[in-house]
Write a protein that holds these residues in place. Structure first.
Motif, PDB file in Angstrom:
ATOM      1  N   VAL A  28       0.818  -1.285   0.007  1.00  0.00           N
ATOM      2  CA  VAL A  28      -0.078  -0.075   0.123  1.00  0.00           C
ATOM      3  C   VAL A  28       0.719   1.271  -0.086  1.00  0.00           C
ATOM      4  O   VAL A  28       0.822   2.227  -0.693  1.00  0.00           O
ATOM      5  N   ILE A  60      -5.189   5.233   6.342  1.00  0.00           N
ATOM      6  CA  ILE A  60      -5.174   4.029   5.625  1.00  0.00           C
ATOM      7  C   ILE A  60      -5.049   2.866   6.551  1.00  0.00           C
ATOM      8  O   ILE A  60      -3.918   2.719   6.921  1.00  0.00           O
ATOM      9  N   VAL A  85      -8.458  -1.142   3.762  1.00  0.00           N
ATOM     10  CA  VAL A  85      -7.745  -1.961   2.741  1.00  0.00           C
ATOM     11  C   VAL A  85      -7.829  -3.307   3.303  1.00  0.00           C
ATOM     12  O   VAL A  85      -7.264  -3.768   4.383  1.00  0.00           O
ATOM     13  N   ASP A 104     -14.256   4.600   2.972  1.00  0.00           N
ATOM     14  CA  ASP A 104     -14.130   4.062   1.816  1.00  0.00           C
ATOM     15  C   ASP A 104     -13.736   2.553   2.176  1.00  0.00           C
ATOM     16  O   ASP A 104     -12.892   2.249   3.330  1.00  0.00           O
ATOM     17  N   VAL A 106     -11.642  -0.728   0.352  1.00  0.00           N
ATOM     18  CA  VAL A 106     -10.750  -1.261  -0.747  1.00  0.00           C
ATOM     19  C   VAL A 106     -10.457  -2.645  -0.746  1.00  0.00           C
ATOM     20  O   VAL A 106      -9.670  -3.085   0.160  1.00  0.00           O
ATOM     21  N   LEU A 108      -8.091  -5.577  -2.163  1.00  0.00           N
ATOM     22  CA  LEU A 108      -6.634  -5.787  -2.737  1.00  0.00           C
ATOM     23  C   LEU A 108      -6.653  -7.292  -3.595  1.00  0.00           C
ATOM     24  O   LEU A 108      -7.300  -8.141  -2.992  1.00  0.00           O
ATOM     25  N   ILE A 110      -5.899  -4.230  -6.328  1.00  0.00           N
ATOM     26  CA  ILE A 110      -6.383  -3.229  -6.912  1.00  0.00           C
ATOM     27  C   ILE A 110      -5.295  -2.369  -7.842  1.00  0.00           C
ATOM     28  O   ILE A 110      -4.220  -2.317  -7.316  1.00  0.00           O
ATOM     29  N   ALA A 112      -3.155   0.272  -9.132  1.00  0.00           N
ATOM     30  CA  ALA A 112      -2.598   1.334  -8.466  1.00  0.00           C
ATOM     31  C   ALA A 112      -3.208   2.833  -9.015  1.00  0.00           C
ATOM     32  O   ALA A 112      -3.591   3.554  -7.870  1.00  0.00           O
ATOM     33  N   PHE A 115      -6.779   2.745  -7.039  1.00  0.00           N
ATOM     34  CA  PHE A 115      -6.490   3.199  -5.716  1.00  0.00           C
ATOM     35  C   PHE A 115      -6.046   4.685  -5.339  1.00  0.00           C
ATOM     36  O   PHE A 115      -6.692   5.269  -4.459  1.00  0.00           O
ATOM     37  N   LYS A 116      -5.262   5.208  -6.404  1.00  0.00           N
ATOM     38  CA  LYS A 116      -4.924   6.745  -5.935  1.00  0.00           C
ATOM     39  C   LYS A 116      -6.114   7.494  -6.155  1.00  0.00           C
ATOM     40  O   LYS A 116      -6.324   8.270  -5.516  1.00  0.00           O
ATOM     41  N   ARG A 118      -9.137   6.777  -5.624  1.00  0.00           N
ATOM     42  CA  ARG A 118      -9.954   6.853  -4.455  1.00  0.00           C
ATOM     43  C   ARG A 118      -9.407   7.610  -3.339  1.00  0.00           C
ATOM     44  O   ARG A 118     -10.074   8.191  -2.637  1.00  0.00           O
ATOM     45  N   VAL A 119      -7.993   7.465  -3.074  1.00  0.00           N
ATOM     46  CA  VAL A 119      -7.280   8.460  -2.004  1.00  0.00           C
ATOM     47  C   VAL A 119      -7.514   9.748  -2.545  1.00  0.00           C
ATOM     48  O   VAL A 119      -7.954  10.374  -1.482  1.00  0.00           O
TER      49      VAL A 119
END
Length: 156
Positions: A28, A60, A85, A104, A106, A108, A110, A112, A115-116, A118-119
């Motif tokens: 992560v 996270i 996560v 959220d 997530v 895994l 996922i 990248a 993922f980024k 969503r971040v």
């Protein structure tokens, strides 16, 4: 010969990764490092002791509901968004995690870029909320000043 100062880079968002198993949090961290400032893998206890909510834009956390519950019951952590996560085996906790306050969830592996994204979405939502809170504070102050002024003017 003239020397110029290096250009300042825009402020990067600050993330804290909280995993029971530090090694499990490394993938992560590696996905995020090029684009974000990521604090090292912290245990829950370290995160609760050392973290000032204003120091981080997003937490996270691993897929344990105990971690989420501890973060959400800590008064200082309620304003910081939390992304859980989990592995595919833990995906059954999805609804429970969202009900307990995860912003959220997530699963895994996922990609990248997803993922980024969503971040970034969670960080942008936090920034909007922070701006709204600042505006509310500013308006309250202006309202109080107006009241004081009117009291002075109408006192005569």
């Amino acid at each position: 010969m003239s020397h110029s100062l290096p250009a300042l880079s825009p402020e990067r968002s600050r993330l804290l990764v909280v995993f029971k198993d530090a090694e499990a949090g490394l993938p992560v961290r590696h996905m995020l490092l090029p684009d974000f400032t990521v604090a090292g893998n912290s245990s829950l206890e370290e995160a609760l002791k050392l973290t000032n909510p204003s120091d981080h834009d997003l937490l996270i956390v691993d897929g344990t509901l105990e971690t989420l519950k501890a973060l959400r019951t800590n008064a200082q952590m309620t304003s910081v968004p939390v992304m859980m996560v989990v592995s595919a085996a833990q995906a059954a906790n999805h609804a429970a995690a969202l009900d307990m306050g995860a912003d959220d969830f997530v699963v895994l592996p996922i990609p990248a870029d997803v993922f980024k994204s969503r971040v970034r979405r969670l960080i942008n939502a936090k920034k909007r909320t922070d701006e709204q809170q600042q505006m509310i504070t500013h308006l309250k102050t202006a309202y109080e000043k107006k009241d004081r002024f009117l009291q002075i003017v109408t006192h005569d």
